[in-house]
Enzyme design. Structure first.
Site, PDB file in Angstrom:
ATOM      1  N   THR A 127      -9.055   1.992   4.982  1.00  0.00           N
ATOM      2  CA  THR A 127      -8.705   1.365   4.319  1.00  0.00           C
ATOM      3  C   THR A 127      -8.088   0.210   4.589  1.00  0.00           C
ATOM      4  O   THR A 127      -8.859  -1.243   4.176  1.00  0.00           O
ATOM      5  CB  THR A 127      -7.747   2.134   2.803  1.00  0.00           C
ATOM      6  OG1 THR A 127      -8.373   3.476   2.576  1.00  0.00           O
ATOM      7  CG2 THR A 127      -8.006   1.598   1.630  1.00  0.00           C
ATOM      8  N   ASP A 179      -3.360   6.463   6.340  1.00  0.00           N
ATOM      9  CA  ASP A 179      -3.420   7.242   7.261  1.00  0.00           C
ATOM     10  C   ASP A 179      -4.621   7.439   8.177  1.00  0.00           C
ATOM     11  O   ASP A 179      -4.288   6.730   9.348  1.00  0.00           O
ATOM     12  CB  ASP A 179      -4.467   8.419   6.125  1.00  0.00           C
ATOM     13  CG  ASP A 179      -4.640   9.427   6.336  1.00  0.00           C
ATOM     14  OD1 ASP A 179      -4.350  10.307   7.424  1.00  0.00           O
ATOM     15  OD2 ASP A 179      -4.472  10.641   5.333  1.00  0.00           O
ATOM     16  N   THR A 180      -5.776   7.605   8.045  1.00  0.00           N
ATOM     17  CA  THR A 180      -6.782   6.738   9.120  1.00  0.00           C
ATOM     18  C   THR A 180      -7.066   5.592   9.431  1.00  0.00           C
ATOM     19  O   THR A 180      -6.802   5.289  10.512  1.00  0.00           O
ATOM     20  CB  THR A 180      -8.321   7.406   8.817  1.00  0.00           C
ATOM     21  OG1 THR A 180      -8.682   6.512   7.915  1.00  0.00           O
ATOM     22  CG2 THR A 180      -8.076   8.781   8.463  1.00  0.00           C
ATOM     23  N   PHE A 213      -0.993  16.303   3.951  1.00  0.00           N
ATOM     24  CA  PHE A 213      -1.206  15.980   2.569  1.00  0.00           C
ATOM     25  C   PHE A 213      -0.112  16.138   1.529  1.00  0.00           C
ATOM     26  O   PHE A 213       0.203  16.759   1.365  1.00  0.00           O
ATOM     27  CB  PHE A 213      -2.639  16.910   2.395  1.00  0.00           C
ATOM     28  CG  PHE A 213      -3.122  16.544   0.839  1.00  0.00           C
ATOM     29  CD1 PHE A 213      -4.274  15.267   1.316  1.00  0.00           C
ATOM     30  CD2 PHE A 213      -3.559  16.720  -0.580  1.00  0.00           C
ATOM     31  CE1 PHE A 213      -4.606  14.580   0.323  1.00  0.00           C
ATOM     32  CE2 PHE A 213      -3.553  16.049  -1.261  1.00  0.00           C
ATOM     33  CZ  PHE A 213      -4.756  14.719  -1.156  1.00  0.00           C
ATOM     34  N   ARG A 225       0.184  11.942  -9.551  1.00  0.00           N
ATOM     35  CA  ARG A 225       0.416  10.325  -9.024  1.00  0.00           C
ATOM     36  C   ARG A 225       1.849   9.904 -10.076  1.00  0.00           C
ATOM     37  O   ARG A 225       2.419   9.696  -9.443  1.00  0.00           O
ATOM     38  CB  ARG A 225      -0.715   8.996  -9.914  1.00  0.00           C
ATOM     39  CG  ARG A 225      -1.944   9.608  -9.434  1.00  0.00           C
ATOM     40  CD  ARG A 225      -2.604   8.439  -9.898  1.00  0.00           C
ATOM     41  NE  ARG A 225      -3.895   8.080  -9.124  1.00  0.00           N
ATOM     42  CZ  ARG A 225      -4.793   8.226  -8.755  1.00  0.00           C
ATOM     43  NH1 ARG A 225      -3.909   7.721  -6.595  1.00  0.00           N
ATOM     44  NH2 ARG A 225      -6.034   8.159  -8.204  1.00  0.00           N
ATOM     45  N   GLU A 233       0.701  -1.250   0.014  1.00  0.00           N
ATOM     46  CA  GLU A 233      -0.012  -0.392   0.119  1.00  0.00           C
ATOM     47  C   GLU A 233       0.860   1.257  -0.340  1.00  0.00           C
ATOM     48  O   GLU A 233       1.900   1.322   0.152  1.00  0.00           O
ATOM     49  CB  GLU A 233      -0.816   0.039   1.617  1.00  0.00           C
ATOM     50  CG  GLU A 233      -1.917   0.879   1.268  1.00  0.00           C
ATOM     51  CD  GLU A 233      -2.705   1.343   0.666  1.00  0.00           C
ATOM     52  OE1 GLU A 233      -2.627   1.410  -1.061  1.00  0.00           O
ATOM     53  OE2 GLU A 233      -3.900   1.868   0.776  1.00  0.00           O
ATOM     54  N   ASP A 234       0.549   2.515  -0.411  1.00  0.00           N
ATOM     55  CA  ASP A 234       1.291   3.622  -0.729  1.00  0.00           C
ATOM     56  C   ASP A 234       1.153   4.620   0.726  1.00  0.00           C
ATOM     57  O   ASP A 234       1.795   4.837   0.922  1.00  0.00           O
ATOM     58  CB  ASP A 234       0.688   4.465  -1.810  1.00  0.00           C
ATOM     59  CG  ASP A 234      -0.994   5.041  -1.668  1.00  0.00           C
ATOM     60  OD1 ASP A 234      -1.705   4.484  -0.903  1.00  0.00           O
ATOM     61  OD2 ASP A 234      -1.266   5.366  -2.148  1.00  0.00           O
TER      62      ASP A 234
HETATM   63  C1  PRP Z   1      -5.740   6.548  -0.532  1.00  0.00           C
HETATM   64  C2  PRP Z   1      -4.586   5.435  -0.587  1.00  0.00           C
HETATM   65  C3  PRP Z   1      -4.705   4.238   0.212  1.00  0.00           C
HETATM   66  C4  PRP Z   1      -5.573   5.428   1.458  1.00  0.00           C
HETATM   67  C5  PRP Z   1      -5.077   5.168   2.366  1.00  0.00           C
HETATM   68  O1  PRP Z   1      -6.455   6.185  -0.950  1.00  0.00           O
HETATM   69  O2  PRP Z   1      -4.564   5.473  -1.875  1.00  0.00           O
HETATM   70  O3  PRP Z   1      -5.455   3.601  -0.054  1.00  0.00           O
HETATM   71  O4  PRP Z   1      -6.358   6.865   0.548  1.00  0.00           O
HETATM   72  O5  PRP Z   1      -5.754   5.740   3.126  1.00  0.00           O
HETATM   73  P1  PRP Z   1      -6.720   5.520   4.518  1.00  0.00           P
HETATM   74  O6  PRP Z   1      -5.434   5.646   6.048  1.00  0.00           O
HETATM   75  O7  PRP Z   1      -7.430   7.627   5.461  1.00  0.00           O
HETATM   76  O8  PRP Z   1      -7.737   4.513   4.275  1.00  0.00           O
HETATM   77  P2  PRP Z   1      -8.081   6.993  -2.144  1.00  0.00           P
HETATM   78  O9  PRP Z   1      -9.315   6.262  -1.520  1.00  0.00           O
HETATM   79  O10 PRP Z   1      -7.466   8.049  -1.894  1.00  0.00           O
HETATM   80  O11 PRP Z   1      -7.880   6.221  -3.493  1.00  0.00           O
HETATM   81  P3  PRP Z   1      -7.017   6.434  -5.069  1.00  0.00           P
HETATM   82  O12 PRP Z   1      -5.931   5.302  -4.337  1.00  0.00           O
HETATM   83  O13 PRP Z   1      -7.480   5.749  -5.797  1.00  0.00           O
HETATM   84  O14 PRP Z   1      -6.777   7.173  -4.746  1.00  0.00           O
END
Ligand code: PRP
Length: 189
Positions: free
Chosen positions: A116, A112-113, A161, A174, A108-109
């Site tokens: 996901t 954050d919270t 951010f 990206r 995963e990239d």
């Molecule tokens: C971003 C990122 C992670 C997630 C992390 O995805 O790529 O998957 O948010 O955030 P969290 O820990 O708060 O859940 P995003 O929902 O922006 O979708 P994307 O990867 O398609 O940009």
């Protein structure tokens, strides 16, 4: 012909500052790939990355891993063009491989919270893999309501951010090779 450098990308001027340069990222990704290759040697390994942000990291990490492995993709989205999580994760794509009898490493990239990764882990556990671990490039230093243990972390970053290297704001940035903090005027405009 080489890829354009991070400063050749016109989006670079929207960054307030660079947190991790292209060179720093590439060095760290290779370190992670070496460690993963050692830890999973002789084991059936499947990398699973999460669309869309995770794929740039996956593409570099898998080429830094020197043992056989498969990869699959899941899709999840929760930010929908904003700088704050909506708190709701929409699964846009499920994994296709059978994960029973496999060691699964989520790639995963950013954490954050944690919403996901929490949802994705619960979905993957249903498939009963031999193990389930997480390799996350960026771990944002912040309070979380859910605890997400990371086996591998690329960098700890401040609670700001960030974009680049797969991470977007409204689908752009990206393709930046570095990771940086976006100028606030870009998203407050
Ligand atoms: C971003 C990122 C992670 C997630 C992390 O995805 O790529 O998957 O948010 O955030 P969290 O820990 O708060 O859940 P995003 O929902 O922006 O979708 P994307 O990867 O398609 O940009």
């Amino acid at each position: 012909m080489k890829f354009p450098s991070e400063t050749e990308n016109e989006l670079y001027t929207d960054l307030e500052r660079v947190l991790h340069s292209e060179d720093e990222i590439q060095i760290r990704v290779r370190e992670l790939g070496k460690q993963i290759s050692e830890d999973y040697a002789g084991k059936p390994l499947v990398l699973i990355s999460i669309l869309k942000g995770g794929i740039v990291f996956l593409a570099d990490l898998m080429r830094s891993i020197t043992i056989p492995h498969a990869f699959d993709l899941m899709g999840a989205s929760s930010y929908k063009g904003t700088t704050r999580s909506s708190g709701k994760v929409i699964i846009t794509k499920d994994a296709e491989l059978d994960l029973r009898g496999k060691h699964v490493l989520l790639v995963e990239d950013i954490l954050d919270t944690g919403i996901t990764l929490n949802v994705i882990c619960e979905l993957l556990k249903i498939q009963d893999p031999l193990s389930l671990e997480i390799c996350c490039l960026l771990n944002k230093c912040r309070d979380r309501t859910v605890s997400i243990p990371l086996r591998y972390t690329g960098f700890e970053i401040p609670d700001e951010f960030v974009v680049g290297y797969g991470l977007d704001y409204r689908e752009h940035y990206r393709n930046l090779s570095c990771i940086g903090v976006l100028k606030p005027e870009v998203y407050s405009a």
